[in-house]
Design an enzyme around this catalytic site. Structure first.
Site, PDB file in Angstrom:
ATOM      1  N   GLY A 161       4.548  37.548  23.470  1.00 17.76           N
ATOM      2  CA  GLY A 161       3.927  36.584  24.264  1.00 17.76           C
ATOM      3  C   GLY A 161       4.316  35.410  24.005  1.00 17.76           C
ATOM      4  O   GLY A 161       3.784  34.389  24.518  1.00 17.76           O
ATOM      5  N   ARG A 281       4.809  37.215   4.694  1.00 16.92           N
ATOM      6  CA  ARG A 281       5.131  38.598   4.212  1.00 16.92           C
ATOM      7  C   ARG A 281       6.616  39.147   4.271  1.00 16.92           C
ATOM      8  O   ARG A 281       7.220  37.889   4.702  1.00 16.92           O
ATOM      9  CB  ARG A 281       4.318  39.521   5.075  1.00 16.92           C
TER      10      ARG A 281
END
Length: 406
Positions: A161, A281
């Site tokens: 998106g 992460r």
């Protein structure tokens, strides 16, 4: 004596999921993947590894399943290769008194609007930004910031998106896409409208509070942000390297990170390094392989060591320049053929040639990482040599997509 197991909450299809499974096995661990849809990960069946079908958005169910597995296994650690469940992993680790990330820090970081607020409060250079909840607010936010702007969901990753909007028409088109039911929202509808920061793109690979490396990358033409090429280490002066490293460490402090892996993205503008995004992460895709080729550090193995309470080793074994060229679909249609992969793999200095899509597969572009068809990675002692090797291999590859009938 119980067998030691590593619990992996979800995996991924194109990136590091398989590498986590293999690294766990090399460490003598039994990997068990908990997933809402284990069949999406082809490598689980190929590797013959254990998988459990479970709602990974339900913390209570995950706790019950891990408790059940504990009756059979010695659970050495719990982790994930996917950002969407990484905060949940932190909560699981706390429940079972295992090493893991701070779930509150991960949640704050994964909410890009909250992340922007915390970075701004700490004085970290970031683009101008606004939060919008509907089409009217998207339009007014873009007008206040000034076109072009980046428009994206406030929560998400993998470039889902994300689009550069250069005109009022593009802004309206993408807003309609995000709000019209096509885009799948993880939570409530919240759109981030940001200034488009012009300049070269860099990223830092971090473990704990240690900068492992700083890379550079280029993208395919806009409006989407699809990686085309990446180089590690980036060709930077010592001064510019240190500026990016200093800002990276400021990000960790501002967001309460510093346990385990992180990846931070920048644009070098007239203001210097401006933070585009902090990921709490390990970077996905080819990043761990690039680090291993450049420095001899296996980030996935070292991350698992941290997860299971062992001492990691981040010392560099060598210093090379690694680079990857990524092939993205350039049109919708049927992938007719891919030629030359074997010849490219045989070029001295090429470390990996991999294609994710088989010939005769229908291609419908999404504008995110799922548009990747394949990649080539090369490494050598110098940047010029690596680039020459990579170009030689790329020139041997030929593929074509036939557009769908009108």
């Amino acid at each position: 004596m119980k067998r030691r197991a590593l619990i992996l909450v979800e995996g991924n299809t194109h990136g590091t999921g398989l590498q986590y499974v293999q690294a766990a096995q090399r460490l003598g661990l039994h990997p068990i993947t908990l997933s809402a849809n284990p069949t999406q990960y082809d490598y689980l069946a190929a590797e013959g590894t254990e998988a459990v079908h479970i709602d990974t958005n339900n913390l209570d169910e995950l706790i019950r399943e891990c408790s059940r597995l504990h009756a059979t296994y010695d659970i050495a650690g719990i982790t994930s290769a996917r950002e969407a469940v990484y905060a949940t992993v932190g909560k699981l680790c706390r429940h079972f008194d295992l090493p893991g990330p701070n779930p509150s820090s991960v949640e704050r970081c994964c909410d890009k609007f909250t992340q922007r607020q915390l970075l701004a409060e700490a004085g970290v250079p970031i683009p101008a930004y606004r939060l919008a909840l509907d089409a009217t607010e998207v339009e007014s936010s873009a007008a206040a910031i000034g076109l072009p702007v980046i428009v994206k969901p406030a929560v998400g990753n993998g470039s889902y998106g994300v689009r550069l909007c250069r005109s009022v028409d593009e802004l309206a088109e993408h807003t309609t896409y995000l709000l019209g039911g096509t885009h799948r929202w993880r939570s409530s509808v919240r759109i981030l409208v940001e200034e488009f920061a012009h300049g070269p793109y860099y990223y830092t690979e971090i473990m704990g509070n240690e900068i492992i490396g700083i890379g550079a990358a280029d993208f395919d033409p806009p409006p989407h942000f699809l990686y085309h090429k990446s180089t590690l280490p980036a060709p930077l002066s010592d001064q510019d390297h240190n500026r990016i490293a200093d800002v990276s460490l400021s990000c960790l402090q501002a967001l309460g990170l510093g346990w385990g892996p992180a990846c931070i993205e920048f644009r070098w503008t007239t203001r210097g390094p401006v933070v585009i995004e902090v990921n709490p992460r390990l970077a996905g895709g080819n990043a761990p392989r690039m680090v291993q080729l450049a420095y001899g550090v296996d980030l996935i193995t070292e991350h698992i060591k941290l997860v299971i309470g062992e001492v990691w080793d981040l010392r560099r074994r060598h210093s090379q320049t690694a680079a990857v060229r990524i092939f993205n679909a350039d049109r919708d249609g049927i992938l007719d053929r891919i030629d030359g992969a074997g010849r490219a793999a045989a070029v001295p200095g090429v470390a990996e040639v991999k294609f994710h899509v088989e010939p005769k597969t229908p291609i419908i572009r999404k504008g995110d990482y799922r548009d990747r068809i394949g990649h080539i990675i090369a490494a050598s002692p110098s940047l010029a040599q690596t680039e020459a090797i990579l170009q030689r291999a790329v020139d041997l590859i030929d593929w074509s997509i036939t557009p769908f009938p009108a």
